[in-house]
Design a protein around this motif. Structure first.
Motif, mmCIF file in Angstrom:
data_model
loop_
_atom_site.group_PDB
_atom_site.id
_atom_site.type_symbol
_atom_site.label_atom_id
_atom_site.label_comp_id
_atom_site.label_asym_id
_atom_site.label_seq_id
_atom_site.Cartn_x
_atom_site.Cartn_y
_atom_site.Cartn_z
ATOM 1 N N GLN A 135 18.423 1.897 -11.961
ATOM 2 C CA GLN A 135 19.429 1.664 -12.997
ATOM 3 C C GLN A 135 20.720 1.063 -12.448
ATOM 4 O O GLN A 135 21.468 0.431 -13.157
ATOM 5 C CB GLN A 135 19.692 2.991 -13.738
ATOM 6 N N LYS A 136 20.941 1.257 -11.146
ATOM 7 C CA LYS A 136 22.185 0.751 -10.537
ATOM 8 C C LYS A 136 21.946 -0.494 -9.687
ATOM 9 O O LYS A 136 22.809 -0.881 -8.897
ATOM 10 C CB LYS A 136 22.809 1.844 -9.656
ATOM 11 N N ARG A 144 21.600 0.922 -19.748
ATOM 12 C CA ARG A 144 22.470 0.237 -18.785
ATOM 13 C C ARG A 144 23.455 -0.661 -19.540
ATOM 14 O O ARG A 144 23.061 -1.326 -20.509
ATOM 15 C CB ARG A 144 21.633 -0.618 -17.825
ATOM 16 N N ARG A 186 9.655 4.325 -9.284
ATOM 17 C CA ARG A 186 9.703 5.759 -9.593
ATOM 18 C C ARG A 186 8.901 6.576 -8.585
ATOM 19 O O ARG A 186 9.352 7.615 -8.113
ATOM 20 C CB ARG A 186 9.166 6.017 -11.000
ATOM 21 N N THR A 203 22.103 -2.005 -3.825
ATOM 22 C CA THR A 203 20.644 -2.091 -3.887
ATOM 23 C C THR A 203 20.179 -3.368 -4.597
ATOM 24 O O THR A 203 20.780 -3.812 -5.579
ATOM 25 C CB THR A 203 20.053 -0.855 -4.605
ATOM 26 N N GLN A 214 8.145 -1.102 -11.925
ATOM 27 C CA GLN A 214 8.974 0.048 -12.306
ATOM 28 C C GLN A 214 8.314 1.373 -11.961
ATOM 29 O O GLN A 214 8.994 2.347 -11.614
ATOM 30 C CB GLN A 214 9.419 -0.022 -13.753
ATOM 31 N N LYS A 266 10.714 7.094 -5.593
ATOM 32 C CA LYS A 266 12.007 7.744 -5.826
ATOM 33 C C LYS A 266 13.195 6.824 -5.503
ATOM 34 O O LYS A 266 14.139 7.210 -4.802
ATOM 35 C CB LYS A 266 12.108 9.039 -5.011
ATOM 36 N N ARG A 267 13.106 5.603 -5.983
ATOM 37 C CA ARG A 267 14.216 4.666 -5.801
ATOM 38 C C ARG A 267 14.844 4.399 -7.156
ATOM 39 O O ARG A 267 14.152 4.044 -8.116
ATOM 40 C CB ARG A 267 13.722 3.346 -5.203
ATOM 41 N N LYS A 268 16.143 4.554 -7.242
ATOM 42 C CA LYS A 268 16.836 4.412 -8.523
ATOM 43 C C LYS A 268 17.029 2.932 -8.845
ATOM 44 O O LYS A 268 17.549 2.177 -8.033
ATOM 45 C CB LYS A 268 18.185 5.112 -8.451
#
Ligand code: ZN
Length: 304
Positions: free
Chosen positions: A53-54, A83, A46, A32, A42, A49-51
Motif C-alpha cells: 500500500q505504501k 490508497r 502477501r 519500496t 499481489q 509479507k511485503r506491504k
C-alpha cells in the motif's frame, strides 16, 4: 540502512506452482518499489509479507504478459483498500493507455492517481532521491525493454555521537560533518574525518529484465553488488535463446563477470529445466558467486 530485494516470481512466460511470473519487491532505506508485475503479484506480496500500500513506484520493463498482467489487479486492490497517495509508474509508452482502457472497461473509480511516466531513449535517471537513485537503460528484447539499476549515493558519514556530545557540537555542525563537509566552529576548522567514520560503500542492484546479453545492460551492471539476469535457457538451447531474445546461463555469467558484478542471480527460468543444477553449473564456469533464484528468495544487497 536496509537494501533488500525479494524475488517474488522467477519463472518464464507461463506460471506454474513452483515458479510464478516475473516480479520483484525492492526496499532501499524504507523506500519500496515493485519491478514488474506478473500475474499473481499481489498474492505473492502477501505471501511474502511485503506491504504494497505504501509502494513509492512501479517499474515495468516491457509489455509482455508475464511482466505486466498482474498490475491492474494490484492497483485495483490498492484502490479498494483506500490508497490516496499518487503512485508513480514507469514503463513503455503503451502501458498508460492500456491501464486507462482497463479502468474504463471495468468502470473502476480509482481512489488515487497513477502518475504514468513513459521511459524515453537511452540511459535515463527515473528517480533521484537524497540517498538513492533509479537508472534505466535499454535491454535487447523482442519488444522495447529496459533494465534497471537501483543504487545508493551520498551516504552519510557516521558521527561519533559520544565525542560530539562531550564536546558540545551544535546541531548544524553535526549535520555538516555528517555530510562530509569541513565546518568552522570555535574558531577552528572541524574536519569530517576527525569526528566521523567515512560513509559505507554505496551498493547497487541491477535487474536485467528480459534480454539478450548486450553492452547496454553490461554497462548498467558495472561493479554492481547484485545482478539478476535473464537465464531462460541453458547453453544447449542457445539457438532458442537467440530466437526468443533471451539469454543462457553461460551468457548471463559471462556478462556478470565482464561487468565485475559481485553476485549473480539467475532468473526467468524456463519450466523445461526441472533440475536447475545444470544452469548453475554452467554459470559457475564463468562466475564464482552465482545462485539460481527461487520464488520468495530475499537478498540483502551487498552481503552474502
Ligand atoms: Zn519478455
Amino acid at each position: 540502512m536496509n537494501f533488500e530485494v525479494v524475488f517474488l516470481g522467477t519463472g518464464a512466460a507461463v506460471p506454474v506452482p513452483s515458479r510464478g511470473t516475473t516480479s520483484q519487491f525492492v526496499d532501499i532505506h524504507g523506500h519500496t518499489y515493485l519491478l514488474d508485475a506478473g500475474e499473481g503479484v499481489q498474492l505473492s506480496l502477501r505471501k511474502n509479507k511485503r506491504k504494497f500500500q505504501k509502494l513509492k513506484g512501479v517499474f515495468i520493463s516491457h509489455m509482455h504478459g508475464d511482466h505486466v498482467l498482474g498490475l491492474p489487479g494490484l492497483l485495483s486492490t490498492m484502490s479498494l483498500l483506500g490508497r490516496t497517495e499518487p503512485l508513480t509508474v514507469w514503463g513503455p509508452e503503451a502501458l498508460g493507455p492500456w491501464l486507462d482502457a482497463t479502468w474504463r472497461a471495468i468502470q473502476a473509480h480509482m481512489s488515487f492517481e497513477v502518475e504514468f511516466n513513459p521511459w524515453g531513449d537511452g540511459v535515463e535517471i527515473l528517480e533521484e532521491g537524497a540517498r538513492h537513485r533509479l537508472v534505466c537503460a535499454p535491454a535487447k528484447h523482442r519488444v522495447p525493454a529496459r533494465a534497471l539499476r537501483i543504487e545508493e549515493h551520498n551516504l552519510p558519514w557516521k558521527l561519533d555521537g559520544a565525542k560530539a556530545k562531550s564536546a558540545g557540537l551544535p546541531f548544524h555542525v553535526r549535520q555538516a560533518l555528517k555530510r562530509g563537509e569541513s565546518v568552522l566552529w570555535n574558531d577552528e576548522v572541524q574536519e569530517a574525518s576527525t569526528w566521523c567514520k567515512p560513509p559505507a560503500q554505496a551498493r547497487a542492484y541491477v535487474y536485467s529484465s528480459d534480454t539478450r546479453p548486450c553492452e547496454s545492460v553490461k554497462a548498467l551492471a558495472e561493479g554492481a553488488d547484485l545482478l539478476y539476469h535473464d537465464c531462460t535457457f541453458a547453453e544447449r538451447d542457445a539457438v532458442r535463446a537467440k530466437d526468443t531474445h533471451h539469454s543462457t546461463a553461460k551468457e548471463a555469467a559471462r556478462l556478470a563477470s565482464q561487468a565485475g558484478v559481485r553476485q549473480l542471480v539467475l532468473g526467468h527460468i524456463s519450466t523445461r529445466y526441472r533440475d536447475v543444477g545444470e544452469l548453475l553449473e554452467e554459470a559457475q564456469a564463468f562466475h564464482t558467486d552465482v545462485v539460481v533464484a527461487t520464488d520468495g528468495m530475499a537478498k540483502k544487497v551487498g552481503s552474502r
